[in-house]
Design a protein around this motif. Structure first.
Motif, PDB file in Angstrom:
ATOM      1  N   GLN A  69      29.402 -11.792  18.273  1.00  0.00           N
ATOM      2  CA  GLN A  69      30.659 -12.181  16.832  1.00  0.00           C
ATOM      3  C   GLN A  69      31.714 -11.521  17.016  1.00  0.00           C
ATOM      4  O   GLN A  69      32.612 -11.937  17.351  1.00  0.00           O
ATOM      5  CB  GLN A  69      30.031 -11.541  15.279  1.00  0.00           C
ATOM      6  CG  GLN A  69      28.325 -12.660  14.812  1.00  0.00           C
ATOM      7  CD  GLN A  69      28.770 -12.060  13.020  1.00  0.00           C
ATOM      8  OE1 GLN A  69      28.434 -11.299  13.261  1.00  0.00           O
ATOM      9  NE2 GLN A  69      28.269 -13.624  12.970  1.00  0.00           N
ATOM     10  N   THR A 100      30.561 -22.951   8.774  1.00  0.00           N
ATOM     11  CA  THR A 100      29.543 -22.735   9.016  1.00  0.00           C
ATOM     12  C   THR A 100      28.084 -23.562   7.928  1.00  0.00           C
ATOM     13  O   THR A 100      28.615 -24.570   7.852  1.00  0.00           O
ATOM     14  CB  THR A 100      29.386 -21.205   7.727  1.00  0.00           C
ATOM     15  OG1 THR A 100      29.059 -21.924   6.031  1.00  0.00           O
ATOM     16  CG2 THR A 100      30.236 -19.886   8.468  1.00  0.00           C
ATOM     17  N   ASP A 103      28.770 -24.658   4.549  1.00  0.00           N
ATOM     18  CA  ASP A 103      29.688 -24.912   3.755  1.00  0.00           C
ATOM     19  C   ASP A 103      29.161 -27.407   4.281  1.00  0.00           C
ATOM     20  O   ASP A 103      29.907 -27.821   4.043  1.00  0.00           O
ATOM     21  CB  ASP A 103      30.883 -24.802   5.908  1.00  0.00           C
ATOM     22  CG  ASP A 103      31.548 -23.511   4.960  1.00  0.00           C
ATOM     23  OD1 ASP A 103      31.238 -22.910   4.022  1.00  0.00           O
ATOM     24  OD2 ASP A 103      31.973 -23.440   6.114  1.00  0.00           O
ATOM     25  N   GLU A 131      32.119 -23.398  15.471  1.00  0.00           N
ATOM     26  CA  GLU A 131      32.001 -22.334  14.030  1.00  0.00           C
ATOM     27  C   GLU A 131      32.722 -21.300  13.549  1.00  0.00           C
ATOM     28  O   GLU A 131      32.761 -20.619  14.776  1.00  0.00           O
ATOM     29  CB  GLU A 131      30.033 -22.983  14.197  1.00  0.00           C
ATOM     30  CG  GLU A 131      29.340 -22.420  13.157  1.00  0.00           C
ATOM     31  CD  GLU A 131      27.753 -22.409  14.010  1.00  0.00           C
ATOM     32  OE1 GLU A 131      26.697 -22.968  14.693  1.00  0.00           O
ATOM     33  OE2 GLU A 131      26.880 -21.659  12.341  1.00  0.00           O
ATOM     34  N   ASN A 132      31.730 -20.953  12.317  1.00  0.00           N
ATOM     35  CA  ASN A 132      32.882 -20.004  12.390  1.00  0.00           C
ATOM     36  C   ASN A 132      31.413 -18.322  12.485  1.00  0.00           C
ATOM     37  O   ASN A 132      31.057 -18.282  11.899  1.00  0.00           O
ATOM     38  CB  ASN A 132      32.799 -19.406  10.342  1.00  0.00           C
ATOM     39  CG  ASN A 132      34.352 -18.862  10.694  1.00  0.00           C
ATOM     40  OD1 ASN A 132      34.209 -17.856  11.296  1.00  0.00           O
ATOM     41  ND2 ASN A 132      34.217 -18.482   9.059  1.00  0.00           N
ATOM     42  N   ASP A 133      32.150 -18.232  13.944  1.00  0.00           N
ATOM     43  CA  ASP A 133      31.008 -17.284  14.354  1.00  0.00           C
ATOM     44  C   ASP A 133      31.371 -16.123  14.571  1.00  0.00           C
ATOM     45  O   ASP A 133      29.791 -15.682  14.093  1.00  0.00           O
ATOM     46  CB  ASP A 133      30.769 -17.472  15.908  1.00  0.00           C
ATOM     47  CG  ASP A 133      30.805 -19.089  16.555  1.00  0.00           C
ATOM     48  OD1 ASP A 133      29.497 -19.533  16.487  1.00  0.00           O
ATOM     49  OD2 ASP A 133      31.475 -19.466  17.507  1.00  0.00           O
ATOM     50  N   ALA A 136      28.871 -16.440  10.781  1.00  0.00           N
ATOM     51  CA  ALA A 136      27.730 -17.208  11.052  1.00  0.00           C
ATOM     52  C   ALA A 136      26.605 -16.773  11.747  1.00  0.00           C
ATOM     53  O   ALA A 136      26.441 -16.635  12.798  1.00  0.00           O
ATOM     54  CB  ALA A 136      27.455 -19.388  11.071  1.00  0.00           C
ATOM     55  N   THR A 137      25.575 -15.774  10.788  1.00  0.00           N
ATOM     56  CA  THR A 137      24.460 -15.402  11.792  1.00  0.00           C
ATOM     57  C   THR A 137      23.727 -16.717  12.108  1.00  0.00           C
ATOM     58  O   THR A 137      23.701 -17.696  11.473  1.00  0.00           O
ATOM     59  CB  THR A 137      23.557 -14.029  10.884  1.00  0.00           C
ATOM     60  OG1 THR A 137      23.862 -14.724  10.146  1.00  0.00           O
ATOM     61  CG2 THR A 137      24.780 -12.793  10.396  1.00  0.00           C
ATOM     62  N   LEU A 140      21.839 -17.812   9.017  1.00  0.00           N
ATOM     63  CA  LEU A 140      22.695 -19.608   8.540  1.00  0.00           C
ATOM     64  C   LEU A 140      23.251 -20.309   8.898  1.00  0.00           C
ATOM     65  O   LEU A 140      24.019 -21.262   9.071  1.00  0.00           O
ATOM     66  CB  LEU A 140      23.688 -18.483   7.531  1.00  0.00           C
ATOM     67  CG  LEU A 140      23.040 -17.729   6.815  1.00  0.00           C
ATOM     68  CD1 LEU A 140      24.703 -16.649   5.978  1.00  0.00           C
ATOM     69  CD2 LEU A 140      22.841 -18.432   5.217  1.00  0.00           C
ATOM     70  N   GLY A 141      23.859 -20.141  10.569  1.00  0.00           N
ATOM     71  CA  GLY A 141      24.445 -20.493  11.019  1.00  0.00           C
ATOM     72  C   GLY A 141      23.702 -22.491  11.742  1.00  0.00           C
ATOM     73  O   GLY A 141      22.930 -22.737  10.979  1.00  0.00           O
TER      74      GLY A 141
END
Ligand code: GLU
Length: 257
Positions: A69, A100, A103, A131-133, A136-137, A140-141
């Motif tokens: 991240q 993510t 979203d 992706e909102n890295d 986003a784990t 969740l990603g």
């Protein structure tokens, strides 16, 4: 045509994670020209983690989530800076959209995302999605940008999804291992036989392999969008793709009720 183009890390960066300047410049030039010709383009770009690796001089792609991240946070800036600079040369304005999994699952947030993209297209800007890295784990990603690109293509009702990769398309066997492997130009349906052709994960800094591409093809084709896998080492192929010529492997979209 409304075209979503997914650019893989292997197309943007050298194996070191440092920017592949020649390739990126060529790609931005061709995409700018396609926009000038009247096509609506949305990019889904990987490369945040890869470029972060390069910029932070890490020895390899990190395996633990916080370092991944952190690398993405550094690399995403570099990525957008690079696109901003390259597209500005052709008078195009870029817009960053980070998503993510949550979203796209939440109806209201999904609608907001679509409204923003449509407004950006009306304004003539070039949306660039990743992706909102940083938040986003793995649990969740969305996980990979092939899938993200297919979700974006479905959300905006794209005519075509193009996945630019380090391979020419789907082969009858792994061409890196089997010299009898031949390219499959058209896939009418993703049958178990087709799925069996997808090997494991991609190489080096990249996340996806053929498996994530077939997953993307399922999402896109079900939404009625054709999907093409083509080699990102030759950005000029995008002209041929936009002209409807056969390039790489085309998965034929058939909208399912
Ligand atoms: N979002 C990741 C990145 O920008 C890439 C994921 C992928 O390539 O599938 O590094």
């Amino acid at each position: 045509m409304r075209i979503v183009i997914k650019i893989g890390t292997s197309t943007l960066a050298h194996a070191s994670g440092r920017l592949n300047i020649r390739q990126v410049e060529l790609l931005c030039k061709v995409v700018s020209d396609l926009k000038n010709a009247g096509h609506e383009i949305i990019l889904v770009s990987s490369g945040a983690i890869g470029m972060g690796v390069g910029k932070l001089s890490l020895k390899e792609r990190p395996k633990d989530t916080p370092t991944k991240q952190a690398a993405a946070a550094v690399g995403q800036c570099e990525l957008m800076y690079t696109y901003d600079k390259a597209f500005a040369e052709y008078c195009h304005t870029v817009a960053q959209i980070l998503l993510t999994g949550a979203d796209v699952e939440d109806e209201r947030r999904h609608r907001n995302f679509r409204n923003t993209i449509f407004r950006l297209l009306e304004l003539g800007a070039l949306p660039i999605v990743n992706e909102n890295d940083t938040v986003a784990t793995e649990e969740l990603g969305i996980g990979d940008n092939d899938t993200l690109a297919a979700i974006v293509a479905e959300s905006v009702g794209a005519d075509l999804l193009v996945l630019l990769s380090d391979i020419d398309g789907l082969y009858t066997a792994d061409p890196r291992k089997d010299d009898r492997a031949t390219l499959i130009p058209v896939v009418e349906a993703i049958t178990p036989e087709v799925e069996a052709l997808a090997g494991g994960a991609g190489t080096g800094l990249a996340t996806g392999g053929m498996e994530t591409k077939l997953h993307a093809a399922k999402i896109a084709t079900r939404a009625g969008t054709d999907m093409i896998i083509a080699n990102g080492a030759h950005p000029a192929l995008l002209y041929e793709i936009a002209a409807g010529k056969p390039v790489g492997t085309r998965f034929v979209g058939r909208k399912q009720a």
